[in-house]
Design a protein around this motif. Structure first.
Motif, PDB file in Angstrom:
ATOM      1  N   UNK A 145      -6.637   9.512   2.358  1.00 20.78           N
ATOM      2  CA  UNK A 145      -7.607  10.603   2.283  1.00 20.78           C
ATOM      3  C   UNK A 145      -6.943  11.860   1.733  1.00 20.78           C
ATOM      4  N   UNK A 146      -5.695  12.095   2.181  1.00 24.05           N
ATOM      5  CA  UNK A 146      -4.976  13.288   1.687  1.00 24.05           C
ATOM      6  C   UNK A 146      -4.723  13.195   0.185  1.00 24.05           C
ATOM      7  N   UNK A 147      -4.314  12.003  -0.264  1.00 24.44           N
ATOM      8  CA  UNK A 147      -4.032  11.859  -1.712  1.00 24.44           C
ATOM      9  C   UNK A 147      -5.303  12.001  -2.529  1.00 24.44           C
ATOM     10  N   UNK A 148      -6.399  11.483  -1.969  1.00 28.56           N
ATOM     11  CA  UNK A 148      -7.661  11.645  -2.700  1.00 28.56           C
ATOM     12  C   UNK A 148      -8.018  13.130  -2.798  1.00 28.56           C
ATOM     13  N   UNK A 149      -7.791  13.851  -1.703  1.00 30.28           N
ATOM     14  CA  UNK A 149      -8.048  15.296  -1.737  1.00 30.28           C
ATOM     15  C   UNK A 149      -7.124  15.983  -2.733  1.00 30.28           C
ATOM     16  N   UNK A 203       0.832  -1.211   0.000  1.00 33.18           N
ATOM     17  CA  UNK A 203       0.000   0.000   0.000  1.00 33.18           C
ATOM     18  C   UNK A 203       0.861   1.253   0.000  1.00 33.18           C
ATOM     19  N   UNK A 204       1.932   1.252   0.804  1.00 31.76           N
ATOM     20  CA  UNK A 204       2.811   2.416   0.844  1.00 31.76           C
ATOM     21  C   UNK A 204       3.539   2.594  -0.490  1.00 31.76           C
ATOM     22  N   UNK A 205       3.948   1.496  -1.081  1.00 32.23           N
ATOM     23  CA  UNK A 205       4.587   1.615  -2.406  1.00 32.23           C
ATOM     24  C   UNK A 205       3.620   2.259  -3.409  1.00 32.23           C
ATOM     25  N   UNK A 206       2.371   1.826  -3.342  1.00 29.12           N
ATOM     26  CA  UNK A 206       1.380   2.408  -4.257  1.00 29.12           C
ATOM     27  C   UNK A 206       1.169   3.886  -3.948  1.00 29.12           C
ATOM     28  N   UNK A 207       1.154   4.242  -2.642  1.00 31.24           N
ATOM     29  CA  UNK A 207       1.009   5.645  -2.280  1.00 31.24           C
ATOM     30  C   UNK A 207       2.192   6.458  -2.781  1.00 31.24           C
ATOM     31  N   UNK A 261      -0.150   1.729  11.615  1.00 33.41           N
ATOM     32  CA  UNK A 261       0.205   1.989  10.215  1.00 33.41           C
ATOM     33  C   UNK A 261      -1.029   2.068   9.314  1.00 33.41           C
ATOM     34  N   UNK A 262      -2.002   1.230   9.584  1.00 31.71           N
ATOM     35  CA  UNK A 262      -3.235   1.263   8.778  1.00 31.71           C
ATOM     36  C   UNK A 262      -3.973   2.590   9.010  1.00 31.71           C
ATOM     37  N   UNK A 263      -3.929   3.069  10.280  1.00 32.30           N
ATOM     38  CA  UNK A 263      -4.564   4.373  10.539  1.00 32.30           C
ATOM     39  C   UNK A 263      -3.870   5.481   9.747  1.00 32.30           C
ATOM     40  N   UNK A 264      -2.514   5.462   9.781  1.00 28.95           N
ATOM     41  CA  UNK A 264      -1.774   6.457   8.995  1.00 28.95           C
ATOM     42  C   UNK A 264      -2.063   6.325   7.487  1.00 28.95           C
ATOM     43  N   UNK A 265      -2.144   5.071   7.077  1.00 28.80           N
ATOM     44  CA  UNK A 265      -2.416   4.842   5.651  1.00 28.80           C
ATOM     45  C   UNK A 265      -3.771   5.433   5.252  1.00 28.80           C
ATOM     46  N   UNK A 266      -4.744   5.195   6.113  1.00 26.67           N
ATOM     47  CA  UNK A 266      -6.073   5.756   5.795  1.00 26.67           C
ATOM     48  C   UNK A 266      -6.007   7.269   5.745  1.00 26.67           C
ATOM     49  N   UNK A 267      -5.215   7.857   6.669  1.00 24.75           N
ATOM     50  CA  UNK A 267      -5.112   9.324   6.646  1.00 24.75           C
ATOM     51  C   UNK A 267      -4.422   9.813   5.375  1.00 24.75           C
ATOM     52  N   UNK A 287       5.190   9.803   3.386  1.00 30.76           N
ATOM     53  CA  UNK A 287       4.996   8.423   2.919  1.00 30.76           C
ATOM     54  C   UNK A 287       6.316   7.671   2.907  1.00 30.76           C
ATOM     55  N   UNK A 288       7.382   8.297   2.416  1.00 28.75           N
ATOM     56  CA  UNK A 288       8.672   7.616   2.383  1.00 28.75           C
ATOM     57  C   UNK A 288       9.227   7.353   3.801  1.00 28.75           C
ATOM     58  N   UNK A 289       8.976   8.299   4.704  1.00 25.13           N
ATOM     59  CA  UNK A 289       9.386   8.079   6.094  1.00 25.13           C
ATOM     60  C   UNK A 289       8.710   6.831   6.676  1.00 25.13           C
ATOM     61  N   UNK A 290       7.442   6.699   6.408  1.00 25.54           N
ATOM     62  CA  UNK A 290       6.725   5.522   6.898  1.00 25.54           C
ATOM     63  C   UNK A 290       7.195   4.254   6.198  1.00 25.54           C
ATOM     64  N   UNK A 291       7.593   4.412   4.910  1.00 24.67           N
ATOM     65  CA  UNK A 291       8.135   3.241   4.223  1.00 24.67           C
ATOM     66  C   UNK A 291       9.404   2.746   4.897  1.00 24.67           C
TER      67      UNK A 291
END
Length: 514
Positions: A477-481, A388-392, A468-474, A438-442
């Motif tokens: 949402x940011x990328x969708x915005x 998921x992070x790679x995709x982000x 991590x899933x909570x951060x991913x959801x956040x 995103x890269x920091x979380x990766x």
């Protein structure tokens, strides 16, 4: 008297007389020594040769006895004195006092009386072991000589006289042969099959008188005394004395005076051992009691005190040996018990160690199994999150690219103050920020999936995954915005300007190249 007996023994002073004859001091002319001569007055009758033979047999048997507490017999024979046919017995001459005379003096301290009785018992042991029974143990037949030794007299004579009287039935009606105060019940009953235990009874009477100053039975008639020996239980010594008689002495005297011979001590040596044991127990003395110092008169070699001391030393040495042997046995048993305890403890320790090791291995195996399950479960979640992070990250890169295209289009429009360009710059900045996070979380996800994963248990891994899933959801949402904002920006760029001051149209080529 001065008469010469058997051409050898010249009689001197008469020392005493009794039912069996007279005792004279005499001089052995041949051996040039002082002796004692006892003249015996038997009634020969028609069987004088048999009487002489009996006397010879009994006297020679007694003469074989050799003991420090038995008077020594030197010679015997028959002679005629003043026309009377007599038997004579030659013995060592003793310088001492008969016990019956000693008993008339002050009360005898009980240890001294016990010492005398112990010596008589040793003399009786010597005689009994040679088959000789005295039959007339009494104070008059025991003499204390100058060195304190007790000598027993007349071994053999009592039996000779008794047998002679019975043979010729010479006893007058109502008369008593012997010493009624010291006769055993079996003697009083006229039993001819008496044995050594009759002497023990008589010695008990003597000991009783030595301590209590009177025989156990006293009456006006000798026959009454004999009946008391047969039927009456004697009073204990403790009833006749104020205090101080050991209970063991009281018990011993009562056993000596038992009516049944089987209830008396087994033999004279057993009696002597008990008496000497009483003396040993009496030393050292306690205040106010007679002690063994009074027996110092018996301290010459071979006398009772010396034997008592020797016996006490031997007993002490024996007890020490017994004590040392008991200590050795107890030490050996303690060492054996310690060895058994040590072996049992070592065995228990081995069992506990084996059980603990087995339990530890079981727990370790269970932990490894559980860790394996957690390990198998954790990477699957981490891998999914990493994807998921790679995709982000790819999406953010795409957004940046599209934003830069927008910026380039705006730059081509030569409108640096355009509101659209300001909007694009803000979008680019926001997108860069999102991509950095995103890269920091990766990178954090990579460390969790590698190094830190070994130190995390299942609960920790679950918590990390949830965070991590909570951060991913956040971020999602940011990328969708952001995507929506970029889309709005692109549509605005491609729309026709509302007036002349509006931004120029965006070339489709640039948008399509995204």
């Amino acid at each position: 008297m001065g008469e010469l007996i058997a051409g050898r023994y010249r009689l001197g002073e008469r020392l005493g007389a009794g039912g069996m004859g007279e005792v004279w001091a005499a001089r052995d002319e041949r051996m040039r020594r002082d002796v004692a001569v006892k003249l015996v007055h038997p009634s020969y009758g028609a069987r004088q040769s048999e009487t002489r033979d009996r006397f010879q047999r009994e006297v020679e048997l007694a003469a074989r006895l050799s003991h420090q507490n038995i008077v020594t017999v030197h010679d015997w024979g028959d002679t005629t004195v003043d026309g009377s046919r007599l038997l004579y017995l030659v013995m060592e001459l003793l310088a001492g006092t008969p016990l019956n005379r000693r008993f008339t003096q002050d009360r005898t301290p009980w240890p001294l009386g016990v010492g005398w009785a112990a010596q008589i018992a040793q003399a009786l042991d010597e005689a009994h072991r040679h088959g000789v029974v005295h039959r007339d143990i009494k104070p008059a037949n025991a003499m204390v000589i100058s060195n304190g030794t007790v000598k027993v007299l007349d071994f053999g004579l009592a039996k000779f006289v008794g047998d002679t009287v019975n043979e010729y039935e010479l006893t007058a009606t109502g008369s008593v042969l012997g010493s009624p105060s010291y006769m055993s019940p079996e003697q009083a009953e006229g039993d001819r099959d008496i044995d050594h235990r009759t002497d023990l009874y008589s010695l008990g009477c003597l000991l009783y008188e030595a301590v209590a100053k009177r025989p156990p039975f006293v009456a006006t008639s000798p026959l009454t005394v004999l009946r008391m020996h047969m039927d009456t239980v004697p009073q204990p010594l403790s009833n006749r004395l104020p205090a101080g008689v050991p209970p063991a002495l009281d018990d011993l005297v009562l056993r000596l005076l038992a009516k049944d011979p089987d209830d008396r001590p087994a033999d004279a040596m057993t009696l002597a051992e008990e008496l000497i044991g009483l003396l040993i127990e009496a030393a050292p003395p306690s205040p106010g009691r007679y002690d063994l110092v009074g027996l110092s008169r018996l301290g010459l070699p071979g006398a009772l005190a010396q034997r008592v001391l020797d016996k006490a030393f031997d007993e002490q040495f024996r007890r020490r040996l017994v004590h040392e042997e008991r200590l050795r046995n107890e030490r050996a048993e303690a060492e054996q018990e310690a060895a058994r305890i040590r072996a049992r403890a070592e065995a228990d320790a081995r069992e506990l160690r084996a059980a603990a090791q087995e339990e530890a291995e079981r727990i370790l195996a269970a932990a490894r199994t559980e860790a394996g399950r957690e390990h198998d479960a954790a990477p699957e979640g981490l891998s999914e999150l990493r994807s998921e992070y790679d995709r982000m990250s790819m999406e953010s890169d795409t957004f940046i690219h599209r934003l830069r295209l927008i910026d380039a289009l705006l730059d081509d429009g030569k409108d640096p103050d355009s509101a659209w360009r300001n909007t694009a710059a803000s979008l680019i900045e926001e997108t860069e920020h999102i991509r950095s996070r995103v890269r920091h979380e990766q990178r954090g996800l990579s460390r969790l999936a590698t190094t830190e994963q070994r130190n995390l248990n299942a609960a920790q891994v679950t918590d990390h995954l949830s965070e991590l899933r909570t951060q991913y959801d956040r971020w999602r949402l940011s990328t969708m915005t952001l995507a929506r904002m970029i889309g709005d920006g692109e549509r605005l760029l491609n729309a026709p300007p509302p007036d002349a001051d509006g931004p120029p149209p965006v070339r489709e080529r640039a948008v399509d190249s995204d």
